[in-house]
Design a protein around this motif. Structure first.
Motif, mmCIF file in Angstrom:
data_model
loop_
_atom_site.group_PDB
_atom_site.id
_atom_site.type_symbol
_atom_site.label_atom_id
_atom_site.label_comp_id
_atom_site.label_asym_id
_atom_site.label_seq_id
_atom_site.Cartn_x
_atom_site.Cartn_y
_atom_site.Cartn_z
ATOM 1 N N ARG A 226 47.392 47.304 53.873
ATOM 2 C CA ARG A 226 48.548 46.639 53.665
ATOM 3 C C ARG A 226 49.303 46.367 55.045
ATOM 4 O O ARG A 226 49.939 45.619 55.103
ATOM 5 C CB ARG A 226 49.333 47.413 52.802
ATOM 6 C CG ARG A 226 49.063 47.161 51.145
ATOM 7 C CD ARG A 226 50.029 47.826 50.196
ATOM 8 N NE ARG A 226 49.704 47.540 48.881
ATOM 9 C CZ ARG A 226 50.562 47.978 47.887
ATOM 10 N NH1 ARG A 226 51.378 48.832 48.255
ATOM 11 N NH2 ARG A 226 50.157 47.736 46.643
ATOM 12 N N GLY A 227 48.694 46.892 56.015
ATOM 13 C CA GLY A 227 49.398 46.966 57.527
ATOM 14 C C GLY A 227 48.917 45.732 58.039
ATOM 15 O O GLY A 227 48.074 44.995 57.643
ATOM 16 N N LEU A 228 49.870 45.522 59.350
ATOM 17 C CA LEU A 228 49.355 44.429 60.270
ATOM 18 C C LEU A 228 47.961 44.314 60.603
ATOM 19 O O LEU A 228 47.181 43.209 60.327
ATOM 20 C CB LEU A 228 50.187 44.621 61.569
ATOM 21 C CG LEU A 228 50.018 43.616 62.594
ATOM 22 C CD1 LEU A 228 50.328 42.125 62.161
ATOM 23 C CD2 LEU A 228 50.724 43.747 63.812
ATOM 24 N N SER B 50 45.278 44.731 56.899
ATOM 25 C CA SER B 50 45.263 43.422 56.109
ATOM 26 C C SER B 50 44.412 42.427 56.997
ATOM 27 O O SER B 50 43.814 41.361 56.347
ATOM 28 C CB SER B 50 46.671 42.943 55.752
ATOM 29 O OG SER B 50 47.427 42.584 57.156
ATOM 30 N N ARG C 279 41.006 40.736 55.467
ATOM 31 C CA ARG C 279 40.988 39.314 55.319
ATOM 32 C C ARG C 279 39.479 38.766 56.205
ATOM 33 O O ARG C 279 38.969 37.940 55.412
ATOM 34 C CB ARG C 279 42.149 38.455 56.111
ATOM 35 C CG ARG C 279 43.255 38.449 55.215
ATOM 36 C CD ARG C 279 44.398 37.426 55.806
ATOM 37 N NE ARG C 279 44.557 37.693 57.107
ATOM 38 C CZ ARG C 279 45.586 38.459 57.781
ATOM 39 N NH1 ARG C 279 46.400 39.240 56.705
ATOM 40 N NH2 ARG C 279 45.773 38.497 59.097
ATOM 41 N N SER D 98 46.503 51.858 48.053
ATOM 42 C CA SER D 98 47.930 51.761 48.591
ATOM 43 C C SER D 98 48.289 53.288 49.028
ATOM 44 O O SER D 98 47.810 54.206 48.643
ATOM 45 C CB SER D 98 48.874 51.404 47.786
ATOM 46 O OG SER D 98 49.129 52.070 46.587
ATOM 47 N N PRO E 82 50.588 38.105 60.562
ATOM 48 C CA PRO E 82 50.838 38.149 59.136
ATOM 49 C C PRO E 82 50.910 39.615 58.823
ATOM 50 O O PRO E 82 50.240 40.411 59.194
ATOM 51 C CB PRO E 82 49.642 37.613 58.453
ATOM 52 C CG PRO E 82 49.025 36.642 59.297
ATOM 53 C CD PRO E 82 49.392 37.153 60.824
ATOM 54 N N ASN E 83 51.746 39.932 57.951
ATOM 55 C CA ASN E 83 52.083 41.398 57.422
ATOM 56 C C ASN E 83 52.688 42.347 58.523
ATOM 57 O O ASN E 83 52.509 43.461 58.532
ATOM 58 C CB ASN E 83 50.959 41.852 56.911
ATOM 59 C CG ASN E 83 50.430 41.299 55.712
ATOM 60 O OD1 ASN E 83 51.229 41.124 54.822
ATOM 61 N ND2 ASN E 83 49.280 41.186 55.324
ATOM 62 N N ASP E 84 53.375 41.756 59.499
ATOM 63 C CA ASP E 84 54.031 42.485 60.560
ATOM 64 C C ASP E 84 55.461 42.992 60.128
ATOM 65 O O ASP E 84 55.552 42.936 58.897
ATOM 66 C CB ASP E 84 54.560 41.502 61.759
ATOM 67 C CG ASP E 84 54.324 42.192 62.974
ATOM 68 O OD1 ASP E 84 54.328 43.521 63.105
ATOM 69 O OD2 ASP E 84 53.936 41.532 64.124
ATOM 70 N N ASN E 85 55.806 43.833 60.819
ATOM 71 C CA ASN E 85 57.216 44.805 60.421
ATOM 72 C C ASN E 85 58.369 44.091 61.206
ATOM 73 O O ASN E 85 58.439 44.058 62.425
ATOM 74 C CB ASN E 85 57.030 46.217 60.798
ATOM 75 C CG ASN E 85 58.321 46.981 60.734
ATOM 76 O OD1 ASN E 85 59.384 46.551 59.667
ATOM 77 N ND2 ASN E 85 58.465 47.914 61.421
ATOM 78 N N GLU F 126 56.744 35.225 54.066
ATOM 79 C CA GLU F 126 56.605 36.533 53.606
ATOM 80 C C GLU F 126 57.974 37.451 53.492
ATOM 81 O O GLU F 126 58.586 37.607 52.451
ATOM 82 C CB GLU F 126 55.743 37.322 54.506
ATOM 83 C CG GLU F 126 54.168 36.706 54.333
ATOM 84 C CD GLU F 126 53.356 37.318 55.422
ATOM 85 O OE1 GLU F 126 53.891 38.319 56.177
ATOM 86 O OE2 GLU F 126 52.302 36.865 55.740
ATOM 87 N N TYR F 127 58.519 37.551 54.676
ATOM 88 C CA TYR F 127 59.720 38.348 54.844
ATOM 89 C C TYR F 127 61.165 37.740 54.368
ATOM 90 O O TYR F 127 61.658 38.391 53.448
ATOM 91 C CB TYR F 127 59.995 38.705 56.398
ATOM 92 C CG TYR F 127 61.291 39.573 56.511
ATOM 93 C CD1 TYR F 127 61.041 41.094 56.341
ATOM 94 C CD2 TYR F 127 62.445 39.001 56.587
ATOM 95 C CE1 TYR F 127 61.879 41.920 56.629
ATOM 96 C CE2 TYR F 127 63.612 40.054 56.886
ATOM 97 C CZ TYR F 127 63.258 41.478 56.864
ATOM 98 O OH TYR F 127 64.151 42.365 56.856
#
Length: 312
Positions: free
Chosen positions: A13-15, A18, A22, A36, A170-173, A307-308
């Motif tokens: 699920r992290g940067l 993920s 993909r 998870s 994508p999926n960054d914090n 996303e965010y």
């Protein structure tokens, strides 16, 4: 690896995780396993051992880690060293005991000395003092590298270690308390634009130089190395170019379309003066990054807006 191999992506699920997931799916790998942190707490040895005992896993991408920017690393060093040591120790040892064919450990170029010669070659590891603000995280990652090398030496495993530079995508914090500089600036400029704020604060002097690698490029590199590299020595992954934080801020400002001013808060730490990875090793092996920084930031900003902002 072949398309029927059972592959476990830790930290999916992290940067980074993920992006690897993909890329594996895009490349046609079918038997992909992920959990998870609520389903599988990698800090708990009994849970990790049970997981490996009940799944016949061939390959492991160990992208799970506690990560954060300069503030989080400086304020919570005990959390960073404890959680990362637990995660990597449990997964690496359990993978060995379960007979995993190959494991990739994802580290970071923060393992190198604060004043390492630039660009940083793989052999510069352990040749000088670390950057104090992320020393706990770096020591944990160095321990993971050494653990992989030690298991290869003693047990004949094929555990490889990859050191990517600063990541984004994508999926960054985007949490300003824990994020890295690039996603933090994306959020700051977007919110300032929306609010009509007169300026955006940028931490430090703006002079330090950093290298930024898109997560999709790293994912390609990881799969390439998993298929083509078996040495115990670490491998840098990056683009081979860096940029001053001031220039980065100006580029993000342009992409976001913010019209205000930049205000550099020099009371905040700069961190390491320069951090550029020498990527000649992986380039010689046959892989090179393809996503330009401007194109990457544009896609990262689009991902942020999709996303965010939708979820917050």
């Amino acid at each position: 690896m072949d398309k029927s191999s059972t592959i476990y992506i830790a930290g999916h699920r992290g940067l980074v995780g993920s992006a690897i997931l993909r890329e594996l799916e895009k490349s046609g790998y079918k038997n992909l396993i992920h959990r998870s942190s609520t389903e599988l707490d990698l800090r708990k040895l009994d849970q990790v051992q049970d997981f490996f005992e009940h799944h016949h896993i061939d390959y492991v991408f160990l992208a799970a880690a506690k990560v954060g920017g300069i503030v989080a690393n400086n304020d919570f060093p005990a959390d960073f060293i404890r959680d990362n040591l637990l995660i990597q120790t449990n997964v690496i040892d359990s993978a060995y005991r379960a007979g995993v064919k190959k494991l990739m450990f994802l580290g970071s170029t923060c393992i190198y000395p604060k004043f390492a010669p630039q660009p940083m070659k793989e052999e510069y590891l352990l040749t000088g003092e670390l950057e104090p603000t992320n020393k706990a995280y770096a020591v944990a990652k160095i321990a993971g590298i050494t653990m992989c090398q030690s298991y290869n030496h003693q047990y004949g495993t094929k555990f490889i270690s990859v050191m990517p530079t600063n990541m984004y995508g994508p999926n960054d914090n985007f949490d300003l308390k824990t994020s890295h500089v690039l996603p933090a600036l994306i959020r700051k400029f977007h919110e300032a634009k929306e609010a009509g704020a007169p300026y955006v604060e940028v931490w430090g002097t703006g002079q330090p130089r950093r290298e930024f690698l898109h997560a999709d490029d790293l994912a390609e590199a990881c799969i390439f190395l998993m298929e083509n590299y078996e040495d115990s020595e670490i491998v840098n992954v990056g683009v081979g170019e860096d940029i001053a934080i001031r220039e980065l801020a100006e580029l993000i400002q342009h992409i976001v379309g913010y019209q205000g001013e930049l205000a550099f808060n020099t009371s905040k730490p700069d961190g390491t003066p320069r951090k550029l990875a020498d990527v000649s090793k992986i380039n010689t092996l046959g892989w090179k990054a393809r996503i330009s920084l401007e194109d990457g930031i544009r896609s990262a900003y689009l991902a942020f807006r999709k996303e965010y902002l939708v979820n917050n």
